[in-house]
Design an enzyme around this catalytic site. Structure first.
Site, PDB file in Angstrom:
ATOM      1  N   MET A   1      -6.341   4.520  -1.602  1.00 32.23           N
ATOM      2  CA  MET A   1      -6.748   4.302  -2.800  1.00 32.23           C
ATOM      3  C   MET A   1      -5.541   3.123  -3.562  1.00 32.23           C
ATOM      4  O   MET A   1      -6.163   2.258  -4.077  1.00 32.23           O
ATOM      5  CB  MET A   1      -7.003   5.259  -3.780  1.00 32.23           C
ATOM      6  CG  MET A   1      -8.260   6.052  -3.423  1.00 32.23           C
ATOM      7  SD  MET A   1      -9.765   5.253  -2.882  1.00 32.23           S
ATOM      8  CE  MET A   1     -10.136   4.022  -4.318  1.00 32.23           C
ATOM      9  N   TYR A   2      -4.444   3.539  -3.131  1.00 36.66           N
ATOM     10  CA  TYR A   2      -3.434   2.452  -3.443  1.00 36.66           C
ATOM     11  C   TYR A   2      -3.575   1.132  -2.727  1.00 36.66           C
ATOM     12  O   TYR A   2      -3.660  -0.090  -3.256  1.00 36.66           O
ATOM     13  CB  TYR A   2      -1.896   2.955  -3.146  1.00 36.66           C
ATOM     14  CG  TYR A   2      -0.865   2.121  -3.091  1.00 36.66           C
ATOM     15  CD1 TYR A   2      -0.331   1.539  -4.498  1.00 36.66           C
ATOM     16  CD2 TYR A   2      -0.315   1.448  -1.809  1.00 36.66           C
ATOM     17  CE1 TYR A   2       0.636   0.622  -4.371  1.00 36.66           C
ATOM     18  CE2 TYR A   2       0.715   0.494  -1.934  1.00 36.66           C
ATOM     19  CZ  TYR A   2       1.161   0.205  -3.178  1.00 36.66           C
ATOM     20  OH  TYR A   2       2.059  -1.012  -3.141  1.00 36.66           O
ATOM     21  N   HIS A   3      -3.985   1.147  -1.374  1.00 40.25           N
ATOM     22  CA  HIS A   3      -4.178   0.029  -0.561  1.00 40.25           C
ATOM     23  C   HIS A   3      -5.319  -0.622  -1.135  1.00 40.25           C
ATOM     24  O   HIS A   3      -5.604  -1.979  -1.544  1.00 40.25           O
ATOM     25  CB  HIS A   3      -4.429   0.218   0.819  1.00 40.25           C
ATOM     26  CG  HIS A   3      -3.192   0.687   1.562  1.00 40.25           C
ATOM     27  ND1 HIS A   3      -2.030  -0.257   1.609  1.00 40.25           N
ATOM     28  CD2 HIS A   3      -2.566   1.975   1.928  1.00 40.25           C
ATOM     29  CE1 HIS A   3      -1.028   0.510   2.297  1.00 40.25           C
ATOM     30  NE2 HIS A   3      -1.552   1.610   2.245  1.00 40.25           N
TER      31      HIS A   3
ATOM     32  N   VAL B   1      -2.961   7.104   1.354  1.00 41.95           N
ATOM     33  CA  VAL B   1      -2.534   6.188   0.130  1.00 41.95           C
ATOM     34  C   VAL B   1      -3.370   5.175   0.338  1.00 41.95           C
ATOM     35  O   VAL B   1      -3.452   3.968  -0.253  1.00 41.95           O
ATOM     36  CB  VAL B   1      -1.277   5.632   0.343  1.00 41.95           C
ATOM     37  CG1 VAL B   1      -0.118   6.588  -0.434  1.00 41.95           C
ATOM     38  CG2 VAL B   1      -0.776   5.131   1.703  1.00 41.95           C
TER      39      VAL B   1
ATOM     40  N   SER C   1      -6.313  -0.823  -4.318  1.00 45.25           N
ATOM     41  CA  SER C   1      -5.826  -1.530  -5.447  1.00 45.25           C
ATOM     42  C   SER C   1      -5.243  -3.014  -5.188  1.00 45.25           C
ATOM     43  O   SER C   1      -5.200  -4.062  -5.607  1.00 45.25           O
ATOM     44  CB  SER C   1      -4.923  -0.832  -6.261  1.00 45.25           C
ATOM     45  OG  SER C   1      -3.568  -0.618  -5.962  1.00 45.25           O
TER      46      SER C   1
END
Length: 288
Positions: free
Chosen positions: A149-151, A147, A153
């Site tokens: 790419m979530y982080h 995750v 963001s």
């Protein structure tokens, strides 16, 4: 008797956003609940005093402007608080993650948050007060595998929030970043899987299997309720608290562990252990 304060909450249809709307209303605020599904939200908030539902899609510039204008009409002027909560996650190994999905996620998690602030801040600045609260994550300080790419963001959102906090100093507008650990909501259902691992294929499939079990165990150990995060949001809107507000014992544990680790490699080992992953580090093969 002074008029009640008014807050706009984005992503108010479920989870932390809904809990924040209810907590603000219970504390006597006028709340504008920004949602994409207006009919469902009106049904959910039926009978609750002080809650006004407005259509708000943070990825649609016109929708943002119209929702903020509607909220300001409810307030009779500048908003007293904006809570930027809308967000979701994209899952996938960095090698395989769908970058179009990542771009769409950034439109919500970062650019949508900034667009909402851009629409609401001029009136708040002119009025000389107010608070912007970003609902972020422990993931603004650490990054879990699959995750990332979530982080990314959330790291980016924190950078914007910190700059905003300094920019707003002369204008009486406070900024806070509320950063919970694992929250007991349906957020995992909003996570969009990409790449081969969710299909049980490719080199990262075993990591995903372990991560799902590790996240489930984490949720069982630290089921922070959404209302606990909502209380922290309202407290940030109310007071002179810190810029960064961790929520949950797991957030404290992870922040402390990252700080205490002697180096990054040690921290990565600690994180793998925290997540209960069987994902050992291999020494690089020799190259000629």
């Amino acid at each position: 008797m002074s008029a009640p304060r008014t807050v706009l909450v984005t992503g108010a249809g479920r989870g932390i956003g809904r809990a924040a709307v209810e907590r603000f209303a219970d504390d006597g605020w006028r709340v504008v609940a920004g949602v994409r599904d207006v009919a469902a939200a009106r049904e959910a908030y039926a009978g609750r005093q002080g809650v006004h539902v407005a259509r708000l899609d943070v990825t649609d510039a016109a929708s943002v402007r119209e929702a903020v204008a509607e909220a300001e009409r409810v307030a009779g002027g500048a908003l007293d608080c904006v809570v930027s909560n809308a967000g979701y996650a994209v899952m996938g190994a960095i090698e395989e993650v769908d970058l179009d999905e990542v771009r769409a996620m950034f439109e919500t998690n970062l650019f949508g948050a900034v667009a909402t602030v851009q629409a609401a801040l001029p009136a708040m600045r002119e009025a000389g007060g107010g608070t912007v609260v970003f609902v972020s994550s422990v993931g603004s300080r650490i990054s879990n595998p699959l995750v990332g790419m979530y982080h990314a963001s959330k790291y980016a959102l924190l950078a914007a929030a910190e700059a905003l906090a300094v920019e707003c100093r002369p204008f009486g507008v406070r900024v806070a970043s509320v950063e919970p650990g694992m929250v007991d909501t349906d957020f995992p259902r909003a996570t969009r899987p990409t790449g081969r691992a969710p299909r049980g294929e490719g080199p990262y499939a075993p990591l995903l299997s372990g991560l799902r079990a590790g996240f489930a165990a984490w949720r069982e150990r630290n089921p922070t309720p959404a209302d606990e995060v909502a209380r922290a949001v309202v407290a940030a809107a109310d007071g002179e608290g810190p810029f960064r507000v961790p929520v949950g014992s797991d957030a404290d544990e992870l922040y402390g562990g990252r700080t205490a680790a002697p180096d990054d490699a040690a921290w990565h080992d600690d994180l793998v252990a925290f997540l209960r992953l069987d994902w050992p580090r291999r020494r690089p093969a020799r190259t000629r």
